[in-house]
Design a protein around this motif. Sequence first.
Motif, mmCIF file in Angstrom:
data_model
loop_
_atom_site.group_PDB
_atom_site.id
_atom_site.type_symbol
_atom_site.label_atom_id
_atom_site.label_comp_id
_atom_site.label_asym_id
_atom_site.label_seq_id
_atom_site.Cartn_x
_atom_site.Cartn_y
_atom_site.Cartn_z
ATOM 1 N N VAL A 1 -64.590 7.461 35.592
ATOM 2 C CA VAL A 1 -65.063 7.597 34.206
ATOM 3 C C VAL A 1 -65.635 6.253 33.788
ATOM 4 C CG1 VAL A 1 -63.390 9.383 33.583
ATOM 5 C CG2 VAL A 1 -62.813 6.968 33.297
ATOM 6 N N PRO A 2 -66.490 6.238 32.759
ATOM 7 C CA PRO A 2 -66.959 4.941 32.253
ATOM 8 C C PRO A 2 -65.794 4.108 31.748
ATOM 9 C CG PRO A 2 -68.354 6.718 31.449
ATOM 10 C CD PRO A 2 -67.191 7.369 32.118
ATOM 11 N N LEU A 3 -65.866 2.828 32.001
ATOM 12 C CA LEU A 3 -64.779 1.924 31.612
ATOM 13 C C LEU A 3 -64.531 1.971 30.103
ATOM 14 C CD1 LEU A 3 -62.734 -0.313 32.138
ATOM 15 C CD2 LEU A 3 -64.603 -1.959 32.068
ATOM 16 N N LYS A 4 -65.583 2.083 29.319
ATOM 17 C CA LYS A 4 -65.387 2.083 27.875
ATOM 18 C C LYS A 4 -64.557 3.289 27.427
ATOM 19 C CE LYS A 4 -69.929 4.240 27.189
ATOM 20 N NZ LYS A 4 -71.262 4.124 26.542
ATOM 21 N N ASP A 5 -64.708 4.447 28.132
ATOM 22 C CA ASP A 5 -63.894 5.609 27.784
ATOM 23 C C ASP A 5 -62.424 5.356 28.101
ATOM 24 O OD1 ASP A 5 -66.225 6.788 27.039
ATOM 25 O OD2 ASP A 5 -66.398 8.085 28.779
ATOM 26 N N ASP A 6 -62.162 4.774 29.286
ATOM 27 C CA ASP A 6 -60.776 4.516 29.656
ATOM 28 C C ASP A 6 -60.150 3.467 28.741
ATOM 29 O OD1 ASP A 6 -59.211 5.794 31.725
ATOM 30 O OD2 ASP A 6 -58.731 3.768 32.409
ATOM 31 N N LEU A 7 -60.934 2.472 28.320
ATOM 32 C CA LEU A 7 -60.402 1.454 27.409
ATOM 33 C C LEU A 7 -60.163 2.037 26.022
ATOM 34 C CD1 LEU A 7 -62.337 -1.797 28.367
ATOM 35 C CD2 LEU A 7 -60.009 -1.142 28.934
ATOM 36 N N ASN A 8 -61.006 2.990 25.598
ATOM 37 C CA ASN A 8 -60.741 3.673 24.329
ATOM 38 C C ASN A 8 -59.407 4.404 24.385
ATOM 39 O OD1 ASN A 8 -63.098 2.810 23.111
ATOM 40 N ND2 ASN A 8 -64.272 4.594 23.771
ATOM 41 N N HIS A 9 -59.126 5.014 25.543
ATOM 42 C CA HIS A 9 -57.844 5.685 25.730
ATOM 43 C C HIS A 9 -56.686 4.679 25.636
ATOM 44 C CE1 HIS A 9 -54.804 8.356 27.442
ATOM 45 N NE2 HIS A 9 -54.506 7.380 28.285
ATOM 46 N N VAL A 10 -56.843 3.518 26.302
ATOM 47 C CA VAL A 10 -55.814 2.474 26.245
ATOM 48 C C VAL A 10 -55.636 1.977 24.816
ATOM 49 C CG1 VAL A 10 -55.240 0.124 26.990
ATOM 50 C CG2 VAL A 10 -56.133 1.771 28.641
ATOM 51 N N ASN A 11 -56.756 1.817 24.109
ATOM 52 C CA ASN A 11 -56.693 1.337 22.733
ATOM 53 C C ASN A 11 -55.934 2.333 21.844
ATOM 54 O OD1 ASN A 11 -57.340 -0.555 20.661
ATOM 55 N ND2 ASN A 11 -58.959 0.816 19.965
ATOM 56 N N ASP A 12 -56.197 3.641 22.041
ATOM 57 C CA ASP A 12 -55.455 4.649 21.281
ATOM 58 C C ASP A 12 -53.969 4.585 21.602
ATOM 59 O OD1 ASP A 12 -57.638 5.596 19.939
ATOM 60 O OD2 ASP A 12 -58.061 7.209 21.346
ATOM 61 N N TYR A 13 -53.668 4.407 22.888
ATOM 62 C CA TYR A 13 -52.261 4.313 23.299
ATOM 63 C C TYR A 13 -51.567 3.138 22.615
ATOM 64 C CZ TYR A 13 -48.268 3.354 26.322
ATOM 65 O OH TYR A 13 -47.023 3.084 26.801
ATOM 66 N N LEU A 14 -52.246 1.977 22.618
ATOM 67 C CA LEU A 14 -51.657 0.783 22.008
ATOM 68 C C LEU A 14 -51.557 0.920 20.493
ATOM 69 C CD1 LEU A 14 -53.343 -1.990 24.154
ATOM 70 C CD2 LEU A 14 -50.911 -1.429 24.083
ATOM 71 N N LYS A 15 -52.491 1.654 19.868
ATOM 72 C CA LYS A 15 -52.409 1.872 18.419
ATOM 73 C C LYS A 15 -51.143 2.648 18.078
ATOM 74 C CE LYS A 15 -57.301 1.724 17.112
ATOM 75 N NZ LYS A 15 -58.459 2.523 16.641
ATOM 76 N N LEU A 16 -50.861 3.676 18.897
ATOM 77 C CA LEU A 16 -49.652 4.458 18.634
ATOM 78 C C LEU A 16 -48.408 3.600 18.854
ATOM 79 C CD1 LEU A 16 -50.458 7.963 20.146
ATOM 80 C CD2 LEU A 16 -50.427 7.279 17.752
ATOM 81 N N GLN A 17 -48.428 2.786 19.895
ATOM 82 C CA GLN A 17 -47.286 1.911 20.114
ATOM 83 C C GLN A 17 -47.144 0.894 18.987
ATOM 84 O OE1 GLN A 17 -45.078 2.562 22.041
ATOM 85 N NE2 GLN A 17 -45.648 2.986 24.178
ATOM 86 N N GLN A 18 -48.261 0.436 18.467
ATOM 87 C CA GLN A 18 -48.204 -0.530 17.361
ATOM 88 C C GLN A 18 -47.649 0.116 16.100
ATOM 89 O OE1 GLN A 18 -51.973 -2.346 16.061
ATOM 90 N NE2 GLN A 18 -51.049 -4.336 16.559
ATOM 91 N N ILE A 19 -47.991 1.399 15.900
ATOM 92 C CA ILE A 19 -47.411 2.121 14.767
ATOM 93 C C ILE A 19 -45.893 2.217 14.939
ATOM 94 C CG2 ILE A 19 -47.291 4.373 13.636
ATOM 95 C CD1 ILE A 19 -50.278 4.694 14.276
ATOM 96 N N ARG A 20 -45.490 2.408 16.179
ATOM 97 C CA ARG A 20 -44.062 2.548 16.463
ATOM 98 C C ARG A 20 -43.319 1.219 16.266
ATOM 99 N NH1 ARG A 20 -41.615 3.301 22.515
ATOM 100 N NH2 ARG A 20 -39.395 3.176 21.960
ATOM 101 N N PHE A 21 -43.895 0.113 16.788
ATOM 102 C CA PHE A 21 -43.214 -1.179 16.755
ATOM 103 C C PHE A 21 -43.623 -2.050 15.568
ATOM 104 C CE2 PHE A 21 -43.033 -0.061 21.295
ATOM 105 C CZ PHE A 21 -41.675 -0.229 21.522
ATOM 106 N N ASN A 22 -44.578 -1.579 14.774
ATOM 107 C CA ASN A 22 -45.077 -2.330 13.604
ATOM 108 C C ASN A 22 -45.616 -3.690 14.051
ATOM 109 O OD1 ASN A 22 -44.483 -0.280 11.730
ATOM 110 N ND2 ASN A 22 -42.316 -0.886 11.744
ATOM 111 N N ASP A 23 -45.228 -4.749 13.361
ATOM 112 C CA ASP A 23 -45.765 -6.081 13.639
ATOM 113 C C ASP A 23 -45.163 -6.700 14.898
ATOM 114 O OD1 ASP A 23 -47.302 -5.890 11.400
ATOM 115 O OD2 ASP A 23 -45.840 -6.923 10.107
ATOM 116 N N ARG A 24 -44.243 -6.034 15.521
ATOM 117 C CA ARG A 24 -43.622 -6.600 16.724
ATOM 118 C C ARG A 24 -44.520 -6.499 17.953
ATOM 119 N NH1 ARG A 24 -38.772 -3.063 17.447
ATOM 120 N NH2 ARG A 24 -38.538 -4.346 19.332
ATOM 121 N N LEU A 25 -45.610 -5.738 17.879
ATOM 122 C CA LEU A 25 -46.529 -5.584 19.008
ATOM 123 C C LEU A 25 -47.928 -5.996 18.568
ATOM 124 C CD1 LEU A 25 -47.277 -4.587 21.865
ATOM 125 C CD2 LEU A 25 -47.666 -2.311 20.848
#
Length: 566
Positions: free
Chosen positions: A414-438
């Motif tokens: 897949v294009p790298l930008k698509d896979d990085l968008n997926h990673v970015n979404d994943y990290l956004k959810l984790q950031q919501i979970r951990f708040n300012d700790r991540l």
Amino acid sequence: MKAPKRNFKESIRHLFLMYTLVPIAILFLLFLLFTVINSKIILSNKTNDANRTINHALFEVYNNYSQELNRMASSTQVIDFIRTRLEGQYVYEEFYDFNNGQKVKSVFHIIDTSGVFIASSAASDYDIEKMVYKDIVPRIARNPYQPLIERNYIRYPYDRYTVYTFGKAIINDNKVAGYLIYQLYEEDMQKLIFVQNNEIAVITDKHNTIISTNNNITKGLMNKFNPTIASNGYITLNNGNYYLSKSVIPFANLNVYTLNSNPRNGYIYISFTLFIVATGVLLWFLIHFLANKMSSRHTRSIDKLLFAVNQLQQGKMLSYVEIHTGDEFETLANQYNIMLNRLNELMNKNEELSDIRRVIEVKQLQSQFHPHFIFNVLETLRYAIVVDSQKAQMIVLILSRLLRYSISNDGGTVPLKDDLNHVNDYLKLQQIRFNDRLSYSFELDQEADQALVPKLLLQAIIENAIKYGYMHQENLFISIRGRVHNQDLVFEITDDGYGMNPERLSQIREILQDTNNHTPHIGLYNIHRRLMLLYGEGYGVQVDSELGVGTCVTLTIPYNKEDSHV
């Protein structure tokens, strides 16, 4: 009406004669290539020899004037002359004895601290003396214990110009008593750079300002010489193609350039062509004479083919035949060898089956990459629905994108930008979970943004960084960097977590190198194994970690912007 058929011997003779055209053509091309290469070698050697000659001569001039400047500046006769204005004839005598022995003559000045020219080999000229005193002397005075050596352009009477200056303060009792200056004549510098078998020579200072040249086409804006040198050493100058050689006199900050045009001598090529044609005609008649005698010898080729076929009938699958006669028998031998290669390829189908199993293994490994955090996200969503509906809506949207991407069937890459968008979404959810700790950052080369990568390439690495990063600390920072290096795409995923001790790091590296992993740790191993199956040895995952500092996972794959499939 059909043409009469040739017998076997006549056919061989005819083909033998036809094939003589090939060596004759090759001989012609080799001679032509030799002529071109030889002319280039001669041109480069001639230019380099001229450069060395000029460099040596210029070095000698520079060295002589430097030594004479230091000697005269400390001479008691010169110091006494400045102080008393007496016995100036001895000072002039020393200058002319030195100057007459130099390839590049100069103008000589001795100036006192009030600006009076108490000795000069040039006729008195107020404008010139004012220019020397106002422009050159102050630069000498700034550093009286060091010589001033610089380029300047001064017009003297009778249209004589000086282009290079040597100057130094005359010190008496730790005080500046005056100034000694030598200014080198341009015409002598030009004579110095006229070298046999060389067309153009240029001398510049460290700023590429021309000091002397024997051809004004080298002068650019602000009297600069700034050639653009190609990888083969050639430059274009005034619509001409020149080979350029450059050398440097480091301590003098001087550059020496020599240039010679690339000749296009058509007479040389014509003479070689006539020679080849004449030689080819003679060879043609000679081979025609020998063809009748040599045609009978080609029956040996038939014997070789029959022997090879008998060996093949006995099951010897490596019974290749070599015939280098340049006729149909060589073609038959080549076709026979091709057929034998194809038979051996059919017998190596087991290797293809192992390749199929490898592809199946890749698919199985790829299928193991899925988000492990979904239960934590659903738990976070449950609280967000009660506390913050907008955040809950955002969680649902991001989660839906993640699930849609993870279950979509888009092929092996897949294009790298698509896979990085997926990673970015994943990290956004984790950031919501951990708040300012991540916190996290992306750094990606523009060239890398266009790459194609295996799907879910970075997912498991990010999961591990979060899973193990929070074991001994409250806050975590993850850095994701991507760059193109030597036709490879390199990712570095770094976290500032607790890290690993050397023993644990060694265990992880051993797991990655093991072809059969039976441990419960499969995340990094699956990525590494998947990349090795896809791209071969030299690609995959490398782990570096330091206890108390953090962990860096380096991932390397070939850089590819074209479509690729597993």
